[in-house]
Each structure stands twice: as C-alpha cells, then as structure tokens.
Design an enzyme around this catalytic site. Structure first.
Site, PDB file in Angstrom:
ATOM      1  N   TYR A  90      -9.875   2.535   4.755  1.00  0.00           N
ATOM      2  CA  TYR A  90     -10.121   3.768   5.522  1.00  0.00           C
ATOM      3  C   TYR A  90     -10.416   4.969   4.608  1.00  0.00           C
ATOM      4  O   TYR A  90     -11.506   5.553   4.670  1.00  0.00           O
ATOM      5  CB  TYR A  90      -8.907   4.033   6.420  1.00  0.00           C
ATOM      6  CG  TYR A  90      -8.926   5.333   7.175  1.00  0.00           C
ATOM      7  CD1 TYR A  90     -10.074   5.790   7.819  1.00  0.00           C
ATOM      8  CD2 TYR A  90      -7.764   6.103   7.273  1.00  0.00           C
ATOM      9  CE1 TYR A  90     -10.064   6.981   8.534  1.00  0.00           C
ATOM     10  CE2 TYR A  90      -7.742   7.292   7.987  1.00  0.00           C
ATOM     11  CZ  TYR A  90      -8.899   7.728   8.618  1.00  0.00           C
ATOM     12  OH  TYR A  90      -8.879   8.904   9.320  1.00  0.00           O
ATOM     13  N   ASP A 139     -12.501  -4.749  -3.820  1.00  0.00           N
ATOM     14  CA  ASP A 139     -11.677  -4.917  -2.621  1.00  0.00           C
ATOM     15  C   ASP A 139     -11.550  -6.413  -2.337  1.00  0.00           C
ATOM     16  O   ASP A 139     -12.515  -7.152  -2.539  1.00  0.00           O
ATOM     17  CB  ASP A 139     -12.353  -4.200  -1.427  1.00  0.00           C
ATOM     18  CG  ASP A 139     -11.355  -3.779  -0.364  1.00  0.00           C
ATOM     19  OD1 ASP A 139     -10.622  -4.661   0.131  1.00  0.00           O
ATOM     20  OD2 ASP A 139     -11.307  -2.590  -0.044  1.00  0.00           O
ATOM     21  N   ASP A 154      -9.088  -9.399  -6.008  1.00  0.00           N
ATOM     22  CA  ASP A 154      -7.721  -8.942  -5.777  1.00  0.00           C
ATOM     23  C   ASP A 154      -7.232  -8.295  -7.077  1.00  0.00           C
ATOM     24  O   ASP A 154      -7.306  -8.928  -8.138  1.00  0.00           O
ATOM     25  CB  ASP A 154      -6.865 -10.171  -5.423  1.00  0.00           C
ATOM     26  CG  ASP A 154      -5.457  -9.797  -5.025  1.00  0.00           C
ATOM     27  OD1 ASP A 154      -4.950  -8.757  -5.507  1.00  0.00           O
ATOM     28  OD2 ASP A 154      -4.855 -10.559  -4.243  1.00  0.00           O
ATOM     29  N   SER A 193       1.412   9.669  -1.674  1.00  0.00           N
ATOM     30  CA  SER A 193       1.652  10.020  -0.270  1.00  0.00           C
ATOM     31  C   SER A 193       2.735  11.075  -0.161  1.00  0.00           C
ATOM     32  O   SER A 193       3.651  11.137  -0.989  1.00  0.00           O
ATOM     33  CB  SER A 193       2.105   8.750   0.450  1.00  0.00           C
ATOM     34  OG  SER A 193       2.697   9.062   1.682  1.00  0.00           O
ATOM     35  N   TYR A 209       7.864   0.719   0.992  1.00  0.00           N
ATOM     36  CA  TYR A 209       6.483   1.207   0.819  1.00  0.00           C
ATOM     37  C   TYR A 209       6.490   2.521   0.038  1.00  0.00           C
ATOM     38  O   TYR A 209       5.790   2.683  -0.960  1.00  0.00           O
ATOM     39  CB  TYR A 209       5.812   1.410   2.188  1.00  0.00           C
ATOM     40  CG  TYR A 209       4.690   2.417   2.164  1.00  0.00           C
ATOM     41  CD1 TYR A 209       3.456   2.096   1.619  1.00  0.00           C
ATOM     42  CD2 TYR A 209       4.882   3.713   2.665  1.00  0.00           C
ATOM     43  CE1 TYR A 209       2.437   3.040   1.566  1.00  0.00           C
ATOM     44  CE2 TYR A 209       3.874   4.652   2.615  1.00  0.00           C
ATOM     45  CZ  TYR A 209       2.658   4.316   2.064  1.00  0.00           C
ATOM     46  OH  TYR A 209       1.668   5.252   2.011  1.00  0.00           O
ATOM     47  N   LYS A 268       5.203   3.851  -3.988  1.00  0.00           N
ATOM     48  CA  LYS A 268       4.425   5.063  -4.339  1.00  0.00           C
ATOM     49  C   LYS A 268       5.173   5.858  -5.404  1.00  0.00           C
ATOM     50  O   LYS A 268       4.588   6.288  -6.405  1.00  0.00           O
ATOM     51  CB  LYS A 268       4.193   5.945  -3.104  1.00  0.00           C
ATOM     52  CG  LYS A 268       3.310   5.331  -2.043  1.00  0.00           C
ATOM     53  CD  LYS A 268       1.854   5.244  -2.505  1.00  0.00           C
ATOM     54  CE  LYS A 268       0.922   4.668  -1.467  1.00  0.00           C
ATOM     55  NZ  LYS A 268      -0.361   4.246  -2.009  1.00  0.00           N
ATOM     56  N   ASN A 287       0.149   1.351  14.159  1.00  0.00           N
ATOM     57  CA  ASN A 287       1.435   2.004  13.904  1.00  0.00           C
ATOM     58  C   ASN A 287       1.287   3.513  13.955  1.00  0.00           C
ATOM     59  O   ASN A 287       2.217   4.220  14.278  1.00  0.00           O
ATOM     60  CB  ASN A 287       1.941   1.662  12.489  1.00  0.00           C
ATOM     61  CG  ASN A 287       2.262   0.200  12.347  1.00  0.00           C
ATOM     62  OD1 ASN A 287       2.961  -0.358  13.195  1.00  0.00           O
ATOM     63  ND2 ASN A 287       1.744  -0.432  11.305  1.00  0.00           N
ATOM     64  N   LEU A 298      -0.339   7.373  14.758  1.00  0.00           N
ATOM     65  CA  LEU A 298      -0.586   8.108  16.000  1.00  0.00           C
ATOM     66  C   LEU A 298      -2.049   8.077  16.453  1.00  0.00           C
ATOM     67  O   LEU A 298      -2.338   7.735  17.602  1.00  0.00           O
ATOM     68  CB  LEU A 298      -0.129   9.568  15.823  1.00  0.00           C
ATOM     69  CG  LEU A 298      -0.314  10.451  17.049  1.00  0.00           C
ATOM     70  CD1 LEU A 298       0.546   9.964  18.212  1.00  0.00           C
ATOM     71  CD2 LEU A 298       0.029  11.910  16.714  1.00  0.00           C
ATOM     72  N   GLY A 355      13.632   6.337  10.985  1.00  0.00           N
ATOM     73  CA  GLY A 355      13.026   6.757   9.716  1.00  0.00           C
ATOM     74  C   GLY A 355      12.118   7.966   9.822  1.00  0.00           C
ATOM     75  O   GLY A 355      11.708   8.519   8.808  1.00  0.00           O
TER      76      GLY A 355
HETATM   77  N1  UFG Z   1       4.028   8.882  16.761  1.00  0.00           N
HETATM   78  C1  UFG Z   1       4.283   8.725  18.103  1.00  0.00           C
HETATM   79  N2  UFG Z   1       3.829   7.587  18.704  1.00  0.00           N
HETATM   80  C2  UFG Z   1       3.149   6.613  18.039  1.00  0.00           C
HETATM   81  C3  UFG Z   1       2.893   6.790  16.658  1.00  0.00           C
HETATM   82  C4  UFG Z   1       3.359   7.932  16.051  1.00  0.00           C
HETATM   83  O1  UFG Z   1       4.905   9.583  18.736  1.00  0.00           O
HETATM   84  O2  UFG Z   1       2.779   5.603  18.648  1.00  0.00           O
HETATM   85  C5  UFG Z   1       4.476  10.118  16.093  1.00  0.00           C
HETATM   86  C6  UFG Z   1       5.468   9.888  14.968  1.00  0.00           C
HETATM   87  O3  UFG Z   1       6.780   9.833  15.471  1.00  0.00           O
HETATM   88  C7  UFG Z   1       5.200  11.099  14.084  1.00  0.00           C
HETATM   89  C8  UFG Z   1       3.704  11.338  14.257  1.00  0.00           C
HETATM   90  O4  UFG Z   1       3.343  10.713  15.467  1.00  0.00           O
HETATM   91  O5  UFG Z   1       5.894  12.225  14.560  1.00  0.00           O
HETATM   92  C9  UFG Z   1       2.844  10.753  13.137  1.00  0.00           C
HETATM   93  O6  UFG Z   1       3.165   9.380  12.970  1.00  0.00           O
HETATM   94  P1  UFG Z   1       2.264   8.409  12.078  1.00  0.00           P
HETATM   95  O7  UFG Z   1       2.874   7.041  12.182  1.00  0.00           O
HETATM   96  O8  UFG Z   1       0.835   8.549  12.433  1.00  0.00           O
HETATM   97  O9  UFG Z   1       2.423   9.012  10.613  1.00  0.00           O
HETATM   98  P2  UFG Z   1       3.740   9.233   9.724  1.00  0.00           P
HETATM   99  O10 UFG Z   1       3.820  10.707   9.470  1.00  0.00           O
HETATM  100  O11 UFG Z   1       4.922   8.563  10.281  1.00  0.00           O
HETATM  101  O12 UFG Z   1       3.361   8.405   8.422  1.00  0.00           O
HETATM  102  C10 UFG Z   1       2.228   8.704   7.675  1.00  0.00           C
HETATM  103  C11 UFG Z   1       1.660   7.437   7.039  1.00  0.00           C
HETATM  104  C12 UFG Z   1       2.607   6.877   6.026  1.00  0.00           C
HETATM  105  C13 UFG Z   1       3.010   7.924   5.055  1.00  0.00           C
HETATM  106  C14 UFG Z   1       3.525   9.144   5.752  1.00  0.00           C
HETATM  107  C15 UFG Z   1       3.759  10.214   4.737  1.00  0.00           C
HETATM  108  O13 UFG Z   1       1.430   6.470   8.014  1.00  0.00           O
HETATM  109  O14 UFG Z   1       1.945   5.860   5.322  1.00  0.00           O
HETATM  110  O15 UFG Z   1       2.562   9.621   6.697  1.00  0.00           O
HETATM  111  O16 UFG Z   1       3.997  11.428   5.273  1.00  0.00           O
HETATM  112  F1  UFG Z   1       3.982   7.453   4.254  1.00  0.00           F
END
Ligand code: UFG
Length: 338
Positions: free
Chosen positions: A12, A32, A59, A125, A149, A153, A198, A200, A295
C-alpha cells in the site's frame, strides 16, 4: 537517475512511494515477494507512470537473492517497507513477526554494507510512542510499545541507531507514520487488505460497497470530542512524498540519523471520519457502537513541525480528499486488485 530499492514496493504505502520517487527523479527498483500484495500492482504502476519498472520477486529473508539485486544495480538507497504489519496477528504469532521483520532488516543492512549502498529509510510507526502522556506527539517523546508488531518497529529503530554509531558513513532515516488512508487518484492502486479489514478506512469502504453489513465503532466512551478514538489520518500520497523529500535531504546533509513524524498534525475521531465519508457517498453509513478494542488508545496525533522545517513536508490533502480517493479505489476494485 539514482536507483532506489523499494522493499515492499507492491504494498500500500510502497506502491504510492514508487510513483513519488519517479516524480522526484529517482529510479525505483521494487523488491517484493507478494506475500501481502498482488503482482498486478506492478502493471498498474507502469500504466500510471507510463514507463517500465524493474521488479524482483524476492523475499528479503533470502540474503543471497537480495544481494543479487545490489550486484546487478548500482543502488543509491533503500526504502524498507517490507514486513508483517497486523497487530492482532503479531500477538498470536510473535515469532513469525520477530523472525520475518528482524531478519529482513538485518539482511537489508548487511547487503547494503557489502555493496556500498549508504542511505536507508525505514518505515516506522507512531506505534513506537505507545500511549503518549500528551498530544501532539513530538519525535523526542519516550518510546514504548505494547505488542510484538510494534516491538519489531522499536527494535529495528534501536538496531539502526546502534548501526549508524558504528558506521558514520551510513545514513538512516526513521519515518514514523501516523494513520495512512486514501489512494492514488487513478483508483488503480490503494489499500487492498486480505480478508476482513482490521483498519478503519478499508472497513468503512467495504460497508459502503455492501460487502460488510455495518461498521463496529470500537468504543464511544473515550475522553475525546465525541467519545470515539482520535487518530492522525494522513493521505498516502502525502506520506509517499515524505519519503522522496527525505531522500533529497539525505543527499544534502551529513547527519546520519534523521527521525520524523509523518502525519497532518490534526486528529479526527472515528465518527468524524464516518461523517466525512457520508458526504462522499451521499448516504448514511450503518454503524454500531461496540466495545473498546483491546490495546487501543484514546488519542494519537503528531506534531509535524520538524518534518516541515527540515524537509519542507506539508500535507496537501484533507480528510474529504482521503475519503473520496479511498472510495474511488474501492468502487473501481470491489474485490481488491485481482
Ligand atoms: N476502529 C473502529 N472500528 C474498526 C476499525 C477501527 O472503530 O473496525 C477505530 C479504532 O478503534 C481506532 C481508529 O478506528 O480508534 C483507527 O483504527 P485503525 O485500526 O485503522 O488504526 P490504529 O490507529 O489502531 O493502528 C494504526 C496501524 C498500526 C499502527 C498504528 C500506529 O494500523 O499498524 O496505527 O499508530 F501501529
């Protein structure tokens, strides 16, 4: 044109960075193994840039194969994106994460050393700041991680800090990304997760296109503007440009360790993102308030003054642009990049 090896260049952030490097006059060479991306991305990058792009299906854990790339090309620098990145999976399979992410990095550095390639940008990150004592987050905040993870980092950052101390001719930039979303305006490349997302933004766009029924908003009782989590969403094209600006900087200066936050400096809540996307798609998005996700932290956004002052990094896209381009990519690729 200087050759820049981009590990994870079909992924991405990597794929958008390849395009930015071309704009800035570098010659990207992709490495890649397509473990979490499609070879089709290469064709699409060639289509967008209207040129051939060299790509090795390798790899980074295979040091001998990696070495061949450097023997066949005079490599000015490396941007190392390749790595596993799913927080939840890393908790379940820590050894998989330590093995892949650490061995890849060690191989990259060793192969660079053996081939006189001295400029490395590492894809770090905001996760290295853990749950910060305050926001915005500055680069000199204490570092703390809560999952394997994130620990890869942080460990890699520490390894590289040791390495530059011992090798003053080797330059390293650690770029700490906040939350990249959005996609290239062509809609040909974008975030293309396997299975149920996973993160948002891909979750929201899959709800909008009807692949998922509703968004679960993970908690509405945080101490934030509307109770939902606040993050610093940054357009992937802005983030990509940050890498080209960093490489330019590395050409100019003698410092051998650079550390920058790359974000917008502005936080948006989950519901603010949902409402912005509603403007783009023109209808309400079905969401349900669910429990907090283990978390997660309440608020995370960057201070990006350092990147602005030293690199000239200034974001050009707002939240609407990010939502609009994510939706454009989702619509053009309802089943991902196949
Ligand atoms: N969220 C939801 N529903 C979902 C997915 C996410 O409400 O289905 C919320 C989360 O609780 C959070 C926000 O949306 O408040 C952002 O969540 P993401 O999963 O998109 O991103 P994160 O901030 O949790 O994690 C991202 C990257 C990680 C990195 C991190 C560092 O995915 O790899 O930022 O800040 F480590």
């Amino acid at each position: 044109m200087k050759n820049v090896v981009v590990t994870g260049g079909a992924g991405y952030i990597g794929s958008h960075t390849v395009l930015s490097l071309i704009e800035y006059g570098y010659n990207p060479i992709i490495v890649d193994n397509f473990s979490n991306s499609s070879p089709k991305v290469i064709e699409r990058l060639e289509k967008i840039s209207n040129r051939d792009i060299k790509c090795y299906n390798i790899d980074c854990c295979n040091k001998d194969e990696l070495d061949k790339v450097f023997k066949e090309n005079d490599v000015f620098g490396v941007i190392h994106f390749a790595g596993y990145k799913a927080v939840g999976e890393s908790v379940k399979l820590p050894l998989k994460y330590y093995e892949n992410n650490l061995i890849s990095l060690l191989n990259v550095v060793e192969v660079m050393h053996n081939n006189n390639s001295n400029n490395l940008i590492f894809s770090s990150s905001a996760t290295v700041y853990g749950d910060p004592a305050s926001v915005p987050i500055y680069e000199d905040f204490p570092l703390h991680v809560t999952n394997p993870y994130g620990r890869t980092k942080l460990m890699i950052e520490e390894i590289l800090k040791d390495y530059v101390k011992a090798n003053p001719d080797f330059k390293v930039a650690l770029l700490r990304y906040f939350n990249p979303i959005g996609a290239h305006e062509s809609g040909l490349i974008g975030e293309d997760p396997n299975g149920i997302p996973n993160n948002l933004m891909p979750y929201i766009t899959q709800v909008c296109i009807g692949k998922l029924d509703h968004l679960n908003v993970f908690g509405d009782d945080y101490d934030t503007i509307d109770g939902t989590g606040v993050r610093d969403y940054v357009h992937v094209l802005d983030l990509a440009r940050g890498h080209s600006l960093t490489l330019k900087k590395m050409e100019e200066i003698n410092d051998n360790l650079l550390i920058y936050n790359l974000g917008t400096g502005k936080g948006s809540s989950v519901l603010e993102v949902v409402h912005e996307m509603e403007k783009v798609v023109g209808h309400k998005i079905h969401y349900v308030i669910a429990n907090r996700r283990a978390g997660d932290i309440a608020t995370c956004y960057a201070n990006c003054d350092k990147a602005y002052k030293e690199l000239g990094f200034k974001t050009q896209y707002n939240l609407y642009d990010m939502c609009q381009s994510s939706w454009n990519f989702q619509q053009k690729n309802p089943n991902g990049i196949r």
